[in-house]
Scaffold this motif. Structure first.
Motif, PDB file in Angstrom:
ATOM      1  N   TYR A  54       0.826  -1.204   0.000  1.00 46.51           N
ATOM      2  CA  TYR A  54       0.000   0.000   0.000  1.00 46.51           C
ATOM      3  C   TYR A  54       0.863   1.257   0.000  1.00 46.51           C
ATOM      4  N   GLN A  55       2.038   1.182   0.652  1.00 47.07           N
ATOM      5  CA  GLN A  55       2.893   2.364   0.782  1.00 47.07           C
ATOM      6  C   GLN A  55       3.837   2.545  -0.409  1.00 47.07           C
ATOM      7  N   ILE A  56       4.501   1.477  -0.848  1.00 47.69           N
ATOM      8  CA  ILE A  56       5.541   1.619  -1.868  1.00 47.69           C
ATOM      9  C   ILE A  56       5.264   0.800  -3.130  1.00 47.69           C
ATOM     10  N   GLY A  57       4.200   0.009  -3.131  1.00 43.46           N
ATOM     11  CA  GLY A  57       3.876  -0.792  -4.301  1.00 43.46           C
ATOM     12  C   GLY A  57       4.377  -2.227  -4.172  1.00 43.46           C
ATOM     13  N   MET A  58       3.780  -3.106  -4.946  1.00 42.42           N
ATOM     14  CA  MET A  58       4.077  -4.530  -4.835  1.00 42.42           C
ATOM     15  C   MET A  58       5.480  -4.869  -5.343  1.00 42.42           C
ATOM     16  N   LYS A  59       5.925  -4.231  -6.404  1.00 48.27           N
ATOM     17  CA  LYS A  59       7.217  -4.578  -6.985  1.00 48.27           C
ATOM     18  C   LYS A  59       8.376  -4.157  -6.077  1.00 48.27           C
ATOM     19  N   LEU A  60       8.298  -2.989  -5.480  1.00 47.60           N
ATOM     20  CA  LEU A  60       9.339  -2.575  -4.545  1.00 47.60           C
ATOM     21  C   LEU A  60       9.339  -3.451  -3.294  1.00 47.60           C
ATOM     22  N   THR A  61       8.168  -3.919  -2.902  1.00 46.33           N
ATOM     23  CA  THR A  61       8.086  -4.846  -1.764  1.00 46.33           C
ATOM     24  C   THR A  61       8.837  -6.137  -2.073  1.00 46.33           C
ATOM     25  N   CYS A  62       8.747  -6.598  -3.309  1.00 46.97           N
ATOM     26  CA  CYS A  62       9.511  -7.789  -3.720  1.00 46.97           C
ATOM     27  C   CYS A  62      11.013  -7.549  -3.587  1.00 46.97           C
ATOM     28  N   LEU A  63      11.464  -6.339  -3.914  1.00 50.54           N
ATOM     29  CA  LEU A  63      12.884  -6.015  -3.786  1.00 50.54           C
ATOM     30  C   LEU A  63      13.322  -6.017  -2.326  1.00 50.54           C
ATOM     31  N   VAL A  64      12.479  -5.484  -1.448  1.00 50.26           N
ATOM     32  CA  VAL A  64      12.778  -5.503  -0.010  1.00 50.26           C
ATOM     33  C   VAL A  64      12.898  -6.933   0.490  1.00 50.26           C
ATOM     34  N   PHE A  65      11.996  -7.787   0.059  1.00 52.65           N
ATOM     35  CA  PHE A  65      12.021  -9.178   0.506  1.00 52.65           C
ATOM     36  C   PHE A  65      13.181  -9.961  -0.119  1.00 52.65           C
ATOM     37  N   ALA A  66      13.655  -9.507  -1.293  1.00 56.34           N
ATOM     38  CA  ALA A  66      14.854 -10.127  -1.875  1.00 56.34           C
ATOM     39  C   ALA A  66      16.056  -9.887  -0.975  1.00 56.34           C
ATOM     40  N   ALA A  67      16.154  -8.670  -0.466  1.00 53.03           N
ATOM     41  CA  ALA A  67      17.248  -8.354   0.466  1.00 53.03           C
ATOM     42  C   ALA A  67      17.131  -9.177   1.745  1.00 53.03           C
ATOM     43  N   ALA A  68      15.891  -9.398   2.195  1.00 52.33           N
ATOM     44  CA  ALA A  68      15.681 -10.189   3.408  1.00 52.33           C
ATOM     45  C   ALA A  68      16.154 -11.623   3.249  1.00 52.33           C
ATOM     46  N   CYS A  69      16.080 -12.150   2.012  1.00 51.85           N
ATOM     47  CA  CYS A  69      16.534 -13.532   1.764  1.00 51.85           C
ATOM     48  C   CYS A  69      17.997 -13.719   2.151  1.00 51.85           C
ATOM     49  N   LEU A  70      18.789 -12.681   1.939  1.00 52.16           N
ATOM     50  CA  LEU A  70      20.215 -12.787   2.244  1.00 52.16           C
ATOM     51  C   LEU A  70      20.454 -12.974   3.744  1.00 52.16           C
ATOM     52  N   LEU A  71      19.500 -12.535   4.576  1.00 50.29           N
ATOM     53  CA  LEU A  71      19.647 -12.685   6.027  1.00 50.29           C
ATOM     54  C   LEU A  71      19.553 -14.136   6.474  1.00 50.29           C
TER      55      LEU A  71
END
Length: 411
Positions: free
Chosen positions: A158-175
């Motif tokens: 809702y805040q940044i859009g679905m595609k940018l959310t996917c990018l955030v979660f891609a970074a989380a995968c590295l954790l």
């Protein structure tokens, strides 16, 4: 291995799985609402994308099982993390049904590696006295990823859009990568020895047939239909913005994410508790029967125009039933697998049955979702049928135990 290392290895594996699940869980909330952002043209395309990752696992599960048996657990998990990271980058950078179709297929294979690794690890490290508890710990822990994916995913979309959310979660995968190296080295091969004879699944065994049937129907109802349609029905009944209280309005995507995410807040506690109780004298089937009966009664109410808090309460009750049903169906198939020399075979077939059910759920729902409540009554009937099967199996097992007691007394 002592109980504590067993528990910690199961928790680490579950946490890795949960982090990889972030985007997939978010899609069940966001894709029916923001499908145009991905370059899709209809809800039917969204339903196909929510299903294809499970359809693709049906032919790929045997290959994933072969990799899990051949590779070290550490390497299988690292491969799954890499594939998850790449698909998230793809969701961010690519548009259109075909591209997302391919990406969802790749994610389906990654999930097969994660799920088979986790389930086989639980079967290997547990005993008859703690199998239910350990399966509950594994399920409850990895679903923290679904909690984060649905709640934070709904808010972020809702805040940044679905595609940018996917990018955030891609970074989380590295954790999740450091967690792989916390696993006990002795457990990096949760597989049968190569010298063992390969054993095929014996479908003549009643317990195996029922395990596959439970996995198919439960996944169809809960992972497929229910999880993928809550955001749609919420928006249909209450609009794109939901009035929670006086002066407090929430976007429907965030509201549905919060609702579905509630399950993952109690899952780490309720799932192990249910598993522990089922390990005792009460057994698995009475609890499963009650949960399936409640699910059958409540399912048609999803499409009823009710005051929001009443409707939300129905969703919460269905989520509690989902926790009970999923935990116990997983434990029951573990019971069946424990009796086999080679456990990978039955776990793989069970995963394929569950994948088929979960894949058919969103696809079936979005094909007929605009035609009324008839489909939900069909789902209700499936749940009641499964309750009847579970009750019949319980009575048969009780009858067998009573017969054995009488035989022992006679002897």
């Amino acid at each position: 291995m002592t109980k504590k290392p067993n528990r910690s290895n199961i928790i680490f594996t579950a946490l890795i799985t949960g982090i990889c699940l972030l985007t997939d869980s978010m899609f069940y909330i966001a894709l029916p609402l923001y499908f145009k952002e991905a370059g899709l043209s209809s809800l039917i395309e969204a339903g196909v994308l929510l299903s294809v990752n499970r359809f693709i696992r049906i032919p790929l599960n045997p290959f994933a099982a072969l990799l899990v048996k051949t590779l070290k657990l550490q390497h299988a998990l690292l491969l799954a993390i890499l594939l998850t990271f790449l698909t998230n980058i793809g969701f961010f950078s690519l548009n259109g049904f075909l591209c997302w179709f391919i990406l969802r297929c790749i994610w389906g294979f990654a999930w097969a590696l994660l799920r088979l690794s986790g389930q086989l690890l639980v079967v290997q490290l547990s005993s008859e006295s703690n199998k239910g508890k350990f399966m509950g710990i594994y399920n409850g822990t990895y679903r923290l990823g679904s909690l984060a994916g649905m709640i934070f995913g709904g808010l972020l979309c809702y805040q940044i859009g679905m595609k940018l959310t996917c990018l955030v979660f891609a970074a989380a995968c590295l954790l999740s990568v450091p967690l792989v190296f916390l696993l006990t080295p002795a457990l990096l091969r949760p597989r049968e020895e190569k010298s063992e004879k390969i054993e095929k699944v014996d479908f003549s065994k009643r317990t195996i047939r029922l395990s596959l049937l439970r996995g198919l129907i439960a996944a169809f109802l809960l992972q497929g239909v229910f999880a993928s349609t809550v955001s749609y029905y919420l928006t249909r009944h209450y609009g794109m913005h939901v009035s929670i209280a006086d002066g407090f309005i929430l976007a429907s995507g965030a509201a549905s994410g919060l609702l579905l995410g509630l399950r993952w807040t109690w899952e780490p506690f309720l799932a192990p508790f249910i598993g522990h109780v089922s390990d005792g004298v009460l057994g698995r089937h009475p609890l499963l029967f009650i949960a399936l009966l409640m699910t059958g009664c409540l399912f048609p109410l999803i499409n009823c125009q009710l005051p929001f808090f009443i409707w939300a309460s129905i969703i919460v009750l269905l989520l509690i039933c989902s926790t009970i049903i999923t935990t116990l169906t997983d434990v029951l198939v573990s019971d069946a697998a424990s009796a086999m020399k080679q456990k990978t075979a039955i776990i793989t077939k069970y995963s394929m049955a569950a994948d088929l059910g979960a894949a058919l759920g969103p696809l079936s729902a979005f094909l007929v979702i605009e035609k009324g409540t008839t489909f939900l009554y069909f789902c209700s009937g499936l749940s009641l049928f499964l309750a009847w099967v579970s009750n019949k199996e319980y009575r048969k097992s009780e009858g067998d135990r009573e017969y054995m007691r009488k035989e022992e007394q006679t002897a």
